[in-house]
Scaffold this motif. Structure first.
Motif, PDB file in Angstrom:
ATOM      1  N   GLU A 118      55.042  28.666  13.191  1.00  0.00           N
ATOM      2  CA  GLU A 118      55.463  27.536  12.878  1.00  0.00           C
ATOM      3  C   GLU A 118      56.027  27.299  10.887  1.00  0.00           C
ATOM      4  N   ALA A 175      50.932  27.797   5.364  1.00  0.00           N
ATOM      5  CA  ALA A 175      51.168  27.911   7.007  1.00  0.00           C
ATOM      6  C   ALA A 175      49.747  28.054   6.988  1.00  0.00           C
ATOM      7  N   VAL A 233      59.377  14.743  10.814  1.00  0.00           N
ATOM      8  CA  VAL A 233      58.723  16.255  10.474  1.00  0.00           C
ATOM      9  C   VAL A 233      60.545  15.938   8.942  1.00  0.00           C
ATOM     10  N   LEU A 246      58.691  23.940  12.781  1.00  0.00           N
ATOM     11  CA  LEU A 246      58.745  22.973  12.840  1.00  0.00           C
ATOM     12  C   LEU A 246      59.748  22.855  11.961  1.00  0.00           C
ATOM     13  N   THR A 249      48.936  23.477  12.507  1.00  0.00           N
ATOM     14  CA  THR A 249      49.601  22.936  13.639  1.00  0.00           C
ATOM     15  C   THR A 249      49.231  24.556  14.851  1.00  0.00           C
ATOM     16  N   CYS A 301      51.744  22.895   6.398  1.00  0.00           N
ATOM     17  CA  CYS A 301      51.261  23.420   8.185  1.00  0.00           C
ATOM     18  C   CYS A 301      50.065  23.734   8.408  1.00  0.00           C
ATOM     19  N   ILE A 319      51.429  18.349   7.710  1.00  0.00           N
ATOM     20  CA  ILE A 319      51.927  18.840   9.341  1.00  0.00           C
ATOM     21  C   ILE A 319      50.867  18.952   9.827  1.00  0.00           C
TER      22      ILE A 319
END
Length: 309
Positions: A224, A214, A180, A200, A194, A192, A126
Protein backbone atom coordinates in the motif's frame (compact mmCIF):
# COMPACT_ATOMS: atom_id res chain seq x y z
CA UNK A 1 -24.29 -21.62 25.34
CA UNK A 2 -23.09 -24.81 23.61
CA UNK A 3 -22.01 -27.70 25.84
CA UNK A 4 -20.71 -25.31 28.49
CA UNK A 5 -18.98 -23.11 25.90
CA UNK A 6 -20.18 -19.52 25.49
CA UNK A 7 -20.84 -18.69 21.84
CA UNK A 8 -20.86 -14.99 20.99
CA UNK A 9 -22.03 -13.14 17.90
CA UNK A 10 -20.56 -10.02 16.30
CA UNK A 11 -23.25 -7.99 18.05
CA UNK A 12 -22.23 -9.50 21.40
CA UNK A 13 -18.62 -8.48 20.75
CA UNK A 14 -19.58 -4.91 19.85
CA UNK A 15 -21.80 -4.47 22.87
CA UNK A 16 -19.19 -5.79 25.28
CA UNK A 17 -16.06 -4.12 23.88
CA UNK A 18 -16.44 -0.54 22.56
CA UNK A 19 -13.52 0.97 20.67
CA UNK A 20 -12.05 2.96 23.57
CA UNK A 21 -11.98 -0.21 25.68
CA UNK A 22 -10.36 -2.07 22.78
CA UNK A 23 -7.65 0.58 22.42
CA UNK A 24 -6.80 0.38 26.12
CA UNK A 25 -6.71 -3.43 26.02
CA UNK A 26 -4.49 -3.58 22.94
CA UNK A 27 -2.14 -0.92 24.33
CA UNK A 28 -1.63 -2.96 27.49
CA UNK A 29 -1.15 -6.16 25.48
CA UNK A 30 1.70 -4.61 23.50
CA UNK A 31 3.33 -3.41 26.69
CA UNK A 32 3.16 -6.99 27.95
CA UNK A 33 4.45 -8.30 24.63
CA UNK A 34 7.54 -6.12 25.08
CA UNK A 35 7.92 -7.48 28.63
CA UNK A 36 7.94 -11.08 27.37
CA UNK A 37 4.55 -12.04 28.81
CA UNK A 38 3.30 -13.60 25.57
CA UNK A 39 4.20 -16.68 23.60
CA UNK A 40 3.37 -15.88 19.96
CA UNK A 41 3.92 -18.74 17.49
CA UNK A 42 4.38 -17.61 13.88
CA UNK A 43 1.15 -17.21 11.95
CA UNK A 44 0.34 -20.30 9.90
CA UNK A 45 -0.58 -19.59 6.29
CA UNK A 46 -2.35 -22.10 4.05
CA UNK A 47 -3.53 -22.05 0.46
CA UNK A 48 -1.47 -19.01 -0.56
CA UNK A 49 -3.00 -16.91 2.20
CA UNK A 50 -6.57 -18.12 1.86
CA UNK A 51 -6.55 -19.60 5.37
CA UNK A 52 -4.64 -18.21 8.35
CA UNK A 53 -4.26 -19.51 11.90
CA UNK A 54 -3.03 -17.24 14.70
CA UNK A 55 -2.52 -17.99 18.37
CA UNK A 56 -1.24 -16.37 21.54
CA UNK A 57 -0.55 -17.60 25.07
CA UNK A 58 -0.47 -15.16 27.98
CA UNK A 59 1.87 -16.68 30.54
CA UNK A 60 0.91 -14.56 33.59
CA UNK A 61 -2.73 -15.67 33.43
CA UNK A 62 -2.37 -19.02 31.66
CA UNK A 63 -4.96 -17.94 29.09
CA UNK A 64 -4.81 -18.42 25.34
CA UNK A 65 -6.51 -17.50 22.10
CA UNK A 66 -6.64 -19.20 18.71
CA UNK A 67 -8.11 -17.56 15.61
CA UNK A 68 -8.81 -19.17 12.27
CA UNK A 69 -9.39 -16.87 9.31
CA UNK A 70 -10.73 -17.57 5.85
CA UNK A 71 -9.94 -14.87 3.27
CA UNK A 72 -11.64 -14.44 -0.09
CA UNK A 73 -10.84 -10.98 -1.45
CA UNK A 74 -13.37 -11.37 -4.28
CA UNK A 75 -16.25 -11.82 -1.84
CA UNK A 76 -18.16 -9.64 0.64
CA UNK A 77 -17.28 -9.95 3.42
CA UNK A 78 -13.72 -10.81 2.44
CA UNK A 79 -12.81 -12.10 5.92
CA UNK A 80 -14.57 -14.81 7.91
CA UNK A 81 -13.05 -15.79 11.21
CA UNK A 82 -13.62 -17.59 14.50
CA UNK A 83 -11.86 -16.83 17.79
CA UNK A 84 -11.57 -19.35 20.63
CA UNK A 85 -10.46 -18.04 24.02
CA UNK A 86 -9.59 -20.43 26.85
CA UNK A 87 -8.76 -19.71 30.47
CA UNK A 88 -10.03 -18.99 33.97
CA UNK A 89 -12.37 -21.95 33.72
CA UNK A 90 -14.09 -20.39 30.72
CA UNK A 91 -14.08 -21.06 27.01
CA UNK A 92 -15.50 -18.53 24.57
CA UNK A 93 -16.14 -19.01 20.88
CA UNK A 94 -16.71 -15.66 19.19
CA UNK A 95 -17.42 -14.41 15.69
CA UNK A 96 -13.94 -13.45 14.60
CA UNK A 97 -14.38 -10.94 11.80
CA UNK A 98 -15.69 -8.36 14.27
CA UNK A 99 -12.77 -9.06 16.60
CA UNK A 100 -10.33 -8.75 13.68
CA UNK A 101 -11.57 -5.35 12.54
CA UNK A 102 -11.92 -4.15 16.14
CA UNK A 103 -8.41 -5.14 17.19
CA UNK A 104 -6.94 -3.79 13.94
CA UNK A 105 -8.67 -0.49 14.54
CA UNK A 106 -7.52 -0.51 18.15
CA UNK A 107 -3.84 -0.96 17.29
CA UNK A 108 -4.13 1.92 14.84
CA UNK A 109 -5.61 3.97 17.67
CA UNK A 110 -2.58 3.15 19.83
CA UNK A 111 -0.10 4.03 17.08
CA UNK A 112 -1.96 7.19 16.12
CA UNK A 113 -1.91 8.33 19.74
CA UNK A 114 1.87 7.88 19.73
CA UNK A 115 2.73 9.48 16.40
CA UNK A 116 0.02 11.84 15.12
CA UNK A 117 -0.06 15.53 15.97
CA UNK A 118 -2.03 16.08 19.17
CA UNK A 119 -4.34 18.57 17.44
CA UNK A 120 -4.84 16.56 14.23
CA UNK A 121 -8.34 17.13 12.85
CA UNK A 122 -8.19 15.79 9.28
CA UNK A 123 -8.29 12.07 8.53
CA UNK A 124 -8.24 10.29 5.18
CA UNK A 125 -9.16 6.62 4.92
CA UNK A 126 -8.23 4.81 1.71
CA UNK A 127 -10.41 1.75 1.27
CA UNK A 128 -14.10 1.36 2.00
CA UNK A 129 -14.29 -2.32 2.94
CA UNK A 130 -14.95 -4.04 6.26
CA UNK A 131 -11.86 -2.59 7.98
CA UNK A 132 -12.65 1.05 7.19
CA UNK A 133 -15.31 1.83 9.86
CA UNK A 134 -13.10 0.68 12.74
CA UNK A 135 -10.19 2.68 11.34
CA UNK A 136 -12.38 5.77 11.63
CA UNK A 137 -13.65 4.83 15.09
CA UNK A 138 -10.12 4.27 16.39
CA UNK A 139 -8.68 7.53 15.10
CA UNK A 140 -11.70 9.50 16.32
CA UNK A 141 -11.06 7.94 19.75
CA UNK A 142 -7.43 9.08 19.63
CA UNK A 143 -7.64 12.57 18.12
CA UNK A 144 -10.16 15.48 17.83
CA UNK A 145 -11.14 14.59 14.26
CA UNK A 146 -13.46 17.06 12.54
CA UNK A 147 -13.11 16.07 8.87
CA UNK A 148 -12.86 12.61 7.29
CA UNK A 149 -12.30 11.85 3.62
CA UNK A 150 -13.22 8.34 2.48
CA UNK A 151 -11.52 7.32 -0.76
CA UNK A 152 -12.31 4.11 -2.61
CA UNK A 153 -12.59 2.63 -6.08
CA UNK A 154 -16.38 2.94 -5.99
CA UNK A 155 -17.86 6.39 -5.41
CA UNK A 156 -21.20 4.81 -4.55
CA UNK A 157 -19.69 2.53 -1.92
CA UNK A 158 -17.65 5.39 -0.44
CA UNK A 159 -20.77 7.56 -0.14
CA UNK A 160 -22.74 4.70 1.40
CA UNK A 161 -20.04 4.28 4.07
CA UNK A 162 -19.98 8.04 4.62
CA UNK A 163 -23.72 8.02 5.27
CA UNK A 164 -23.40 5.22 7.80
CA UNK A 165 -20.60 7.01 9.65
CA UNK A 166 -22.39 10.36 9.62
CA UNK A 167 -25.16 8.75 11.64
CA UNK A 168 -22.60 7.46 14.16
CA UNK A 169 -20.50 10.63 14.32
CA UNK A 170 -22.82 13.58 13.57
CA UNK A 171 -20.20 16.04 14.78
CA UNK A 172 -17.72 14.94 12.06
CA UNK A 173 -17.84 16.05 8.42
CA UNK A 174 -17.53 13.10 6.01
CA UNK A 175 -16.63 13.45 2.33
CA UNK A 176 -16.56 10.56 -0.14
CA UNK A 177 -14.57 10.25 -3.36
CA UNK A 178 -12.30 8.18 -5.56
CA UNK A 179 -9.29 10.45 -6.13
CA UNK A 180 -6.59 9.24 -3.73
CA UNK A 181 -4.00 11.98 -4.37
CA UNK A 182 -6.58 14.67 -3.71
CA UNK A 183 -7.76 12.83 -0.60
CA UNK A 184 -4.29 12.69 0.98
CA UNK A 185 -3.10 16.16 -0.05
CA UNK A 186 -4.36 17.92 3.08
CA UNK A 187 -4.53 15.00 5.51
CA UNK A 188 -2.93 14.99 8.94
CA UNK A 189 -3.63 11.29 9.45
CA UNK A 190 -4.04 8.65 6.74
CA UNK A 191 -5.30 5.09 7.16
CA UNK A 192 -4.71 2.61 4.32
CA UNK A 193 -7.07 -0.37 4.42
CA UNK A 194 -6.93 -2.03 1.00
CA UNK A 195 -5.69 -5.24 -0.60
CA UNK A 196 -3.59 -3.34 -3.15
CA UNK A 197 -0.52 -4.93 -4.73
CA UNK A 198 0.89 -1.52 -5.71
CA UNK A 199 1.41 1.69 -3.71
CA UNK A 200 -1.74 3.76 -3.32
CA UNK A 201 -0.08 7.17 -3.74
CA UNK A 202 3.28 8.79 -4.36
CA UNK A 203 5.25 10.36 -1.55
CA UNK A 204 5.03 13.69 -3.40
CA UNK A 205 1.26 13.67 -2.92
CA UNK A 206 1.63 13.80 0.88
CA UNK A 207 1.88 16.82 3.17
CA UNK A 208 5.25 17.37 4.85
CA UNK A 209 3.72 16.55 8.23
CA UNK A 210 1.44 13.51 8.27
CA UNK A 211 1.04 10.22 10.08
CA UNK A 212 0.25 7.18 7.91
CA UNK A 213 -1.23 3.89 9.16
CA UNK A 214 -1.18 0.91 6.80
CA UNK A 215 -3.08 -2.23 7.75
CA UNK A 216 -4.46 -3.66 4.50
CA UNK A 217 -1.44 -5.45 2.96
CA UNK A 218 -0.75 -8.70 4.82
CA UNK A 219 1.17 -10.72 2.20
CA UNK A 220 4.69 -10.22 0.80
CA UNK A 221 3.17 -9.55 -2.64
CA UNK A 222 0.97 -6.69 -1.39
CA UNK A 223 2.02 -3.05 -1.00
CA UNK A 224 0.00 0.00 0.00
CA UNK A 225 2.90 2.36 0.72
CA UNK A 226 5.55 3.78 -1.64
CA UNK A 227 9.14 2.80 -0.91
CA UNK A 228 10.16 6.48 -0.75
CA UNK A 229 7.79 7.10 2.16
CA UNK A 230 9.56 4.49 4.27
CA UNK A 231 12.90 6.07 3.37
CA UNK A 232 11.60 9.56 4.20
CA UNK A 233 9.72 8.76 7.42
CA UNK A 234 11.25 9.91 10.69
CA UNK A 235 9.68 6.91 12.47
CA UNK A 236 8.65 3.55 10.99
CA UNK A 237 6.65 1.73 13.63
CA UNK A 238 5.67 -1.96 13.31
CA UNK A 239 3.67 -4.25 15.55
CA UNK A 240 6.52 -6.79 15.55
CA UNK A 241 9.74 -6.88 13.50
CA UNK A 242 9.63 -10.61 12.87
CA UNK A 243 6.04 -10.51 11.67
CA UNK A 244 6.69 -7.47 9.46
CA UNK A 245 9.68 -9.12 7.82
CA UNK A 246 7.65 -12.26 7.15
CA UNK A 247 4.44 -10.70 5.86
CA UNK A 248 4.63 -6.98 5.04
CA UNK A 249 5.28 -6.42 1.35
CA UNK A 250 6.23 -2.79 1.99
CA UNK A 251 8.77 -3.59 4.70
CA UNK A 252 10.25 -6.56 2.85
CA UNK A 253 10.64 -4.47 -0.31
CA UNK A 254 12.23 -1.55 1.53
CA UNK A 255 14.70 -3.74 3.42
CA UNK A 256 15.57 -5.87 0.36
CA UNK A 257 16.21 -2.75 -1.73
CA UNK A 258 18.41 -1.21 0.96
CA UNK A 259 15.98 1.67 1.48
CA UNK A 260 15.40 0.64 5.10
CA UNK A 261 17.26 -1.42 7.68
CA UNK A 262 15.61 -3.72 10.18
CA UNK A 263 17.30 -1.79 12.99
CA UNK A 264 15.38 1.30 11.89
CA UNK A 265 12.08 -0.45 12.60
CA UNK A 266 10.57 0.44 15.98
CA UNK A 267 8.30 -2.12 17.62
CA UNK A 268 5.09 -0.81 19.11
CA UNK A 269 5.80 -2.29 22.54
CA UNK A 270 9.18 -0.54 22.62
CA UNK A 271 7.60 2.76 21.60
CA UNK A 272 5.07 2.51 24.42
CA UNK A 273 7.96 2.20 26.87
CA UNK A 274 10.12 4.87 25.24
CA UNK A 275 7.82 7.08 23.15
CA UNK A 276 9.39 8.53 20.00
CA UNK A 277 9.35 12.25 19.28
CA UNK A 278 7.43 12.40 16.04
CA UNK A 279 8.12 14.96 13.33
CA UNK A 280 7.61 15.20 9.59
CA UNK A 281 6.15 12.02 8.13
CA UNK A 282 5.64 8.96 10.32
CA UNK A 283 4.42 5.45 9.47
CA UNK A 284 2.79 2.61 11.33
CA UNK A 285 2.74 -0.70 9.45
CA UNK A 286 0.70 -3.52 10.97
CA UNK A 287 0.22 -7.08 9.80
CA UNK A 288 -1.46 -8.11 13.06
CA UNK A 289 -0.20 -10.37 15.84
CA UNK A 290 -2.00 -12.76 18.15
CA UNK A 291 -1.74 -10.68 21.31
CA UNK A 292 -4.24 -8.24 19.76
CA UNK A 293 -6.87 -10.98 19.44
CA UNK A 294 -6.07 -12.10 22.97
CA UNK A 295 -6.55 -8.54 24.24
CA UNK A 296 -10.03 -8.22 22.72
CA UNK A 297 -11.07 -11.72 23.81
CA UNK A 298 -9.82 -11.08 27.35
CA UNK A 299 -11.75 -7.80 27.46
CA UNK A 300 -14.80 -9.65 26.20
CA UNK A 301 -14.48 -12.33 28.87
CA UNK A 302 -13.97 -9.68 31.55
CA UNK A 303 -17.10 -7.81 30.44
CA UNK A 304 -19.20 -10.98 30.48
CA UNK A 305 -17.87 -11.96 33.91
CA UNK A 306 -18.69 -8.50 35.27
CA UNK A 307 -22.23 -8.69 33.94
CA UNK A 308 -22.70 -12.20 35.33
CA UNK A 309 -21.34 -11.13 38.72
Amino acid sequence: MLGGVKVLSARDVRRAVPMRTAVRAVREAFRELADGSFVLPPRQVFGDGKVLVMSAYHAPTGTAVVKTIGIALDQVPAIRATVVWTGNGTQLVAEGSSITTLRTGAVVGVATDLLAAADAERLTVIGTGAQAPDQVRAVVAARPIADVVLAGRSAERAERLAQELRAEFPEVRFTAGTEVDAAVADAQIICCATSSATPLFSVDALPEHVHVNAIGAFRPTMRELPRDLLADATTVLVDQREAAMEESGEIIDAVTSGTLTTTALVELGEALTTPPTPSGRTVFKSVGVGCQDWAIAAALEHSLHRVAG
